[in-house]
Every structure is written in C-alpha cells, then in structure tokens.
Motif scaffolding. Sequence first.
Motif, PDB file in Angstrom:
ATOM      1  N   PRO A   1       0.816  -1.149   0.186  1.00  0.00           N
ATOM      2  CA  PRO A   1      -0.160   0.096  -0.028  1.00  0.00           C
ATOM      3  C   PRO A   1       0.809   1.325   0.095  1.00  0.00           C
ATOM      4  CG  PRO A   1       0.133  -1.089   2.022  1.00  0.00           C
ATOM      5  CD  PRO A   1       0.887  -1.890   1.362  1.00  0.00           C
ATOM      6  N   PRO A   2       0.283   2.482  -0.282  1.00  0.00           N
ATOM      7  CA  PRO A   2       1.015   3.667  -0.711  1.00  0.00           C
ATOM      8  C   PRO A   2       2.162   3.908   0.481  1.00  0.00           C
ATOM      9  CG  PRO A   2      -1.031   4.070  -1.454  1.00  0.00           C
ATOM     10  CD  PRO A   2      -1.060   2.469  -0.906  1.00  0.00           C
ATOM     11  N   MET A   3       1.345   3.796   1.655  1.00  0.00           N
ATOM     12  CA  MET A   3       2.028   4.469   2.947  1.00  0.00           C
ATOM     13  C   MET A   3       3.329   3.407   3.305  1.00  0.00           C
ATOM     14  SD  MET A   3       0.923   7.205   3.865  1.00  0.00           S
ATOM     15  CE  MET A   3       1.623   7.271   5.361  1.00  0.00           C
ATOM     16  N   ALA A   4       3.271   2.141   3.245  1.00  0.00           N
ATOM     17  CA  ALA A   4       4.124   1.183   3.079  1.00  0.00           C
ATOM     18  C   ALA A   4       5.392   1.358   2.099  1.00  0.00           C
ATOM     19  CB  ALA A   4       3.819  -0.128   3.347  1.00  0.00           C
ATOM     20  N   GLU A   5       4.795   1.498   1.023  1.00  0.00           N
ATOM     21  CA  GLU A   5       6.001   2.086   0.043  1.00  0.00           C
ATOM     22  C   GLU A   5       6.726   3.310   0.383  1.00  0.00           C
ATOM     23  OE1 GLU A   5       5.899   2.367  -4.705  1.00  0.00           O
ATOM     24  OE2 GLU A   5       4.168   2.511  -3.848  1.00  0.00           O
ATOM     25  N   LYS A   6       6.172   4.100   0.670  1.00  0.00           N
ATOM     26  CA  LYS A   6       6.810   5.269   1.072  1.00  0.00           C
ATOM     27  C   LYS A   6       7.735   5.356   2.267  1.00  0.00           C
ATOM     28  CE  LYS A   6       6.351  10.412   2.171  1.00  0.00           C
ATOM     29  NZ  LYS A   6       7.172  10.283   3.114  1.00  0.00           N
ATOM     30  N   ALA A   7       7.430   4.547   3.300  1.00  0.00           N
ATOM     31  CA  ALA A   7       8.219   4.210   4.494  1.00  0.00           C
ATOM     32  C   ALA A   7       9.385   3.745   3.853  1.00  0.00           C
ATOM     33  CB  ALA A   7       7.613   3.537   5.355  1.00  0.00           C
ATOM     34  N   HIS A   8       9.437   2.754   2.962  1.00  0.00           N
ATOM     35  CA  HIS A   8      10.536   2.070   2.563  1.00  0.00           C
ATOM     36  C   HIS A   8      11.403   3.007   1.752  1.00  0.00           C
ATOM     37  CE1 HIS A   8      12.959  -1.463   1.198  1.00  0.00           C
ATOM     38  NE2 HIS A   8      13.114  -0.751   0.034  1.00  0.00           N
ATOM     39  N   TYR A   9      10.929   4.011   0.822  1.00  0.00           N
ATOM     40  CA  TYR A   9      11.579   4.698   0.165  1.00  0.00           C
ATOM     41  C   TYR A   9      12.291   5.759   1.237  1.00  0.00           C
ATOM     42  CZ  TYR A   9       9.177   3.390  -3.758  1.00  0.00           C
ATOM     43  OH  TYR A   9       8.658   2.709  -5.001  1.00  0.00           O
ATOM     44  N   ASP A  10      11.772   6.420   2.415  1.00  0.00           N
ATOM     45  CA  ASP A  10      12.078   7.157   3.167  1.00  0.00           C
ATOM     46  C   ASP A  10      13.630   6.743   3.982  1.00  0.00           C
ATOM     47  OD1 ASP A  10      10.087   9.079   3.142  1.00  0.00           O
ATOM     48  OD2 ASP A  10       8.958   8.039   4.618  1.00  0.00           O
ATOM     49  N   GLN A  11      13.666   5.383   3.806  1.00  0.00           N
ATOM     50  CA  GLN A  11      15.128   4.794   4.215  1.00  0.00           C
ATOM     51  C   GLN A  11      16.200   4.890   3.468  1.00  0.00           C
ATOM     52  OE1 GLN A  11      14.282   0.547   5.312  1.00  0.00           O
ATOM     53  NE2 GLN A  11      12.251   1.272   6.220  1.00  0.00           N
ATOM     54  N   HIS A  12      15.869   5.298   2.174  1.00  0.00           N
ATOM     55  CA  HIS A  12      16.914   5.519   1.164  1.00  0.00           C
ATOM     56  C   HIS A  12      17.640   6.801   1.692  1.00  0.00           C
ATOM     57  CE1 HIS A  12      14.864   3.182  -2.328  1.00  0.00           C
ATOM     58  NE2 HIS A  12      15.176   2.541  -1.069  1.00  0.00           N
ATOM     59  N   GLU A  13      19.085   6.859   1.639  1.00  0.00           N
ATOM     60  CA  GLU A  13      20.026   7.737   1.592  1.00  0.00           C
ATOM     61  C   GLU A  13      20.666   8.309   0.155  1.00  0.00           C
ATOM     62  OE1 GLU A  13      22.613   6.816   4.617  1.00  0.00           O
ATOM     63  OE2 GLU A  13      21.246   6.474   6.392  1.00  0.00           O
TER      64      GLU A  13
END
Length: 236
Positions: free
Chosen positions: A49-61
């Motif tokens: 789902p969108p929120m879980a997808e964004k949470a993963h991207y937020d971990q990118h550096e």
Amino acid sequence: MHKSKKDEAIACPLCGMAGAMPFIEIEGQAYHACEQCEIRFLHPRHHLPPMAEKAHYDQHENDVDDPGYRRFLARLLDPLLAYLDQNPAGQSLAERPLQALDFGCGPGPALAMMIKEAGHHCALYDPFFHPDQAAIDPGEKAGAYDIICCTEVAEHLYRPAQVFDQLVKLLAPQGVLAIMTCFQTDDARFAQWHYRRDPTHVIFYRLRSFHVLADRFGLCCHSPAKDVVFLKKAGQ
C-alpha cells in the motif's frame, strides 16, 4: 523452481498479453512471466500500500553531493548526453539547453542537479516526494521534454504500460526516454537475486522488454551500457 498452483494466467502489465503465466512463488509471493515481452512481475495482490511503499523509500540515503551516488547516476547521464550529441538531423540537441524531466526523482534529486550542471533545465516529478502533476500533464506538457530520465524507477511501476504511454506523449520529437534498471537475465537465480528482494521492486525487465515497448510506441531502442536503455522518439 516452485510455481504457484493457485494462480492462473493474467494480463501482462507491460505489453498487455493475456497469457502471462505463473512463474514462481517465493515466501508466499507469486510472480508471473510474460512470454512476449519477457518481463517477470509480482502479482498485483502483493503490491505494498502507498504508506508502506513510501516508508521504504524514506530509508534511502541518496545524498545529492555523494560522489558514489553521482558516479552511479553518470552511468545513464554520460552516455545520454553523448547520444544526444550524435543527433544526425543538423544541430545537436546537446548544443542547446535541453528541457528534461527527472521522473521518479525521489527525495534527493541528484540527477536533476547533474543535468542542470551540464547546462540544461530539469523539472521534477515523484508521486511521493515531488508530486507536481503539472510537470507530467499530458495536455499542458505534451511534447515538452527533450529527455525524460527514469533511473531506478521502472522496476517500481505498478502500471508500466500506462506510465510509459504518458511519458512518450511528453517527449518532444527526437526526444529520448532514458531508463536505468537492473536487467533480469537468469531465471535460476531469480529467487535469491538481491534486486528481487527489495519489496518495492515489482517488475523486472530484459532488454527484449524494451524492444517490445519501443515497437509498441514507434520508438528507436538503443542500449549503450549494461542496464541502460534509450527509447528515442521520431522527429517531425
């Protein structure tokens, strides 16, 4: 290789072929394979789902000033600028400021900065971090971009056919859609492949996948380097 017995053939999200067959099931997640365009893709019911997808991207550096990250992006940008410089129809596109779009730029648009450093203009779009719909409006921006860059984006697309259709409409005549994604080549290693393990990676391409895509939209397909492909629009 364990194929799922629960799934029947479904439509390919890239080329639309109706008979994309079950390919493999890994830890309860079902993947399909399309014989026509040779993609492997995760069944839509397993998409985050969108929120879980964004949470993963937020971990990118992805620091815009990180030399290693810039070298990684240069694998696409350097051959792209060289390719544009070889335009046979008179003036090289690289001799004038280009209008570019960094599609799926993420929170740290390093590629856009590199494009601007090369003397060109670059708009940003990302559904989570730069959701500027005006930048991808097919009415307002039809034919607006000389180059559209998708670096490590294509593997995230839930509806790739619709996205590529929109991006082609945004390209100017002789414009180039430049894509970088890790090509899938070995079915035997698919289950253990690091690229597959990213939960936001849902579609995996081969070079033939992009040739099929190019044929669909009347584009010229050129791969200048490993995991990089250019799709060029015809001129007027």
